[in-house]
Design an enzyme around this catalytic site. Structure first.
Site, short mmCIF file in Angstrom:
data_model
loop_
_atom_site.label_atom_id
_atom_site.label_comp_id
_atom_site.label_asym_id
_atom_site.label_seq_id
_atom_site.Cartn_x
_atom_site.Cartn_y
_atom_site.Cartn_z
N LYS A 115 0.84 -1.17 0.00
CA LYS A 115 0.00 0.00 0.00
C LYS A 115 0.88 1.23 0.00
O LYS A 115 1.80 1.33 0.81
CB LYS A 115 -0.84 -0.04 1.28
CG LYS A 115 -1.86 1.03 1.46
CD LYS A 115 -2.68 0.68 2.71
CE LYS A 115 -3.73 1.72 3.00
NZ LYS A 115 -3.18 2.97 3.48
N LYS B 132 -1.85 -2.04 -9.75
CA LYS B 132 -1.86 -0.92 -8.80
C LYS B 132 -3.14 -0.14 -9.01
O LYS B 132 -3.48 0.22 -10.14
CB LYS B 132 -0.64 -0.04 -9.06
CG LYS B 132 -0.44 1.06 -8.06
CD LYS B 132 0.94 1.65 -8.31
CE LYS B 132 1.32 2.73 -7.36
NZ LYS B 132 2.72 3.10 -7.50
N ASP C 86 14.74 10.64 -8.32
CA ASP C 86 14.29 10.20 -7.00
C ASP C 86 14.83 8.81 -6.70
O ASP C 86 14.10 7.93 -6.24
CB ASP C 86 12.76 10.22 -6.95
CG ASP C 86 12.23 10.28 -5.52
OD1 ASP C 86 13.01 10.60 -4.60
OD2 ASP C 86 11.04 9.99 -5.33
P1 AMP Z 1 3.67 2.03 -4.13
O1 AMP Z 1 2.33 2.64 -4.02
O2 AMP Z 1 4.17 1.94 -5.53
O3 AMP Z 1 4.68 2.59 -3.19
O4 AMP Z 1 3.47 0.50 -3.71
C1 AMP Z 1 3.14 0.12 -2.40
C2 AMP Z 1 3.83 -1.17 -2.05
O5 AMP Z 1 3.34 -2.23 -2.86
C3 AMP Z 1 5.33 -1.18 -2.29
O6 AMP Z 1 6.01 -0.64 -1.22
C4 AMP Z 1 5.62 -2.64 -2.52
O7 AMP Z 1 5.75 -3.31 -1.30
C5 AMP Z 1 4.37 -3.13 -3.19
N1 AMP Z 1 4.52 -3.14 -4.64
C6 AMP Z 1 4.31 -2.09 -5.47
N2 AMP Z 1 4.51 -2.43 -6.75
C7 AMP Z 1 4.88 -3.73 -6.73
C8 AMP Z 1 5.26 -4.66 -7.75
N3 AMP Z 1 5.27 -4.29 -9.03
N4 AMP Z 1 5.58 -5.92 -7.39
C9 AMP Z 1 5.57 -6.28 -6.08
N5 AMP Z 1 5.22 -5.45 -5.07
C10 AMP Z 1 4.89 -4.19 -5.39
#
Ligand code: AMP
Length: 391
Positions: free
Chosen positions: A134, A155, A249
């Site tokens: 998340k 996502k 970043d």
């Molecule tokens: P983000 O909103 O992109 O920061 O995603 C939240 C969390 O979801 C991340 O910190 C990861 O733990 C997990 N996550 C995001 N994208 C992926 C992905 N493509 N594959 C596996 N885990 C993911």
């Protein structure tokens, strides 16, 4: 139809539980505010604020307690051959500025580049699996495309939240840039679709989760591991810069790990498509900001893709030492970056130290180039062949 309703209901009712709720979750949440779609640090404010010094490192760079690393190993990804890049139609309409990052064909070097017509993606085409994580604006789920069995990460971003956070533009840019990139060390964005309330991003599944958590668990990486990662980063950044994309970043929180242990740069929320002229927008995260980006009010605070080289130096340091080199109170971090005040602990090898010192150079033009990073003795010592993923 009933099927679709079930899917929607199931999807809406999934709640993502951070593994370490309570205190850890709170710390993680705070830390993650540094993420690209989370918070832009106003450097103008920073430079004039002196009251923030008391909270020092706790606000600026939080030290996380050890965290459990999610093991997603049970999910078996199928081959890449089956996915169709959906944004091909959109690509044809790209403006000349946008097309800068699309040539040559970004997917041409994949084992089997998708050739089928772009798909009109919709939620019903996916089976939704377990929550993966998340972020501030979205939740991410393991998913499988029904037709092909292709495993990916979906996502989900809520439009209302993006509007509230005033990050719609940023998300649009992120999608535009990331969907035109194809490199083994850059997280693929296969496509996107939306309904009235949500935007869905079809992402490559990074089976070993967040690099940040691996680093916190290990405290610091053994030099051979760090060197592999740095070589992969150099390879990915070279690819990005060739396409005139500056990431801006780079930090462990924005790097995921693939099933084979290879790193995947993600989070292009701050990336820009660099035209020939240099940029002078200020954004990003304090610890990793290069000196040329922290000179508010000065006329010469332009910067180029060399900002990513500085961040690569910070990253190399953090991999080897376990914390960022300029970690301090916000004001002090800024001051130390501007003077490049840092010490490399003695346990770091002479070659590792040399690479860090050649990247953390105040004058952007004097930083080691990515080509030079790839043949630096420290990289050569630890990587049989620099670049792409650790096997
Ligand atoms: P983000 O909103 O992109 O920061 O995603 C939240 C969390 O979801 C991340 O910190 C990861 O733990 C997990 N996550 C995001 N994208 C992926 C992905 N493509 N594959 C596996 N885990 C993911």
């Amino acid at each position: 139809m009933a099927d679709m309703q079930n899917l929607e209901q199931r999807f809406e009712s999934i709640s993502v539980q951070d593994e370490n709720l309570d205190i850890n979750a709170a710390v993680t949440a705070q830390h993650k505010q540094k993420g690209s779609l989370s918070h832009a640090i106003s450097l103008t404010n920073l430079s004039t604020t002196t009251t923030t010094t008391t909270t020092a490192t706790s606000q600026n760079r939080l030290k996380l307690p050890l965290q459990k690393i999610p093991t997603n190993a049970q999910a078996k990804p199928s081959t890449l051959t089956k996915i169709t890049l959906p944004s091909q139609a959109a690509q044809q309409q790209r403006s000349s500025a946008e097309s800068r990052i699309s040539d040559p064909d970004p997917i041409a070097h994949l084992p089997s580049a998708p050739t089928a017509k772009p798909k009109n993606w919709h939620l019903g085409m996916f089976e939704i699996g377990k929550p993966l994580g998340k972020g501030k604006f979205g939740r991410v789920y393991l998913a499988r495309e029904r037709a092909t069995g292709f495993v990916c990460a979906l996502k989900v971003l809520h439009k209302s939240e993006l509007q509230q956070g005033k990050v719609e533009k940023q998300v649009r840019r992120e999608i535009e840039i990331q969907s035109n990139l194809a490199h083994p060390n850059i997280l693929r964005l296969y496509g996107h679709f939306h309904d009235t309330k949500r935007i869905f991003l079809i992402l490559e599944f990074a089976g070993k989760g967040e690099l940040y958590k691996h680093l916190r668990k290990a405290q610091r990486f053994p030099e051979p591991v760090a060197a592999q990662y740095v070589a992969q980063m150099a390879s990915a950044l070279k690819y990005l810069h060739k396409k005139h994309v500056i990431h801006r970043d780079i930090k462990p929180e924005n790097i995921l790990v693939g099933l084979h242990g290879e790193i995947k740069i993600s989070d292009f929320g701050w990336s820009v498509h660099a035209p020939n002229n240099r940029r002078n927008t200020m954004c990003g995260t304090l610890d990793y900001l290069p000196p040329e980006m922290i000179k508010p009010g000065r006329e010469d605070n332009f910067y180029s893709e060399k900002v990513d080289l500085w961040s690569l130096g910070v990253l190399t340091y953090e991999f080897l030492v376990g914390e960022a080199p300029f970690e301090d109170s916000m004001v002090m971090t800024q001051r130390r970056i501007a003077r490049c005040e840092m010490t490399v602990p003695p346990f770091v090898s002479a070659e590792g130290r040399d690479l860090i010192k050649r990247l953390l150079v105040l004058d952007p033009e004097k930083r080691l180039s990515l080509e030079e990073v790839e043949v630096h003795p420290w990289i050569l010592r630890h990587c049989a062949k620099g670049g792409e993923g650790k096997k």
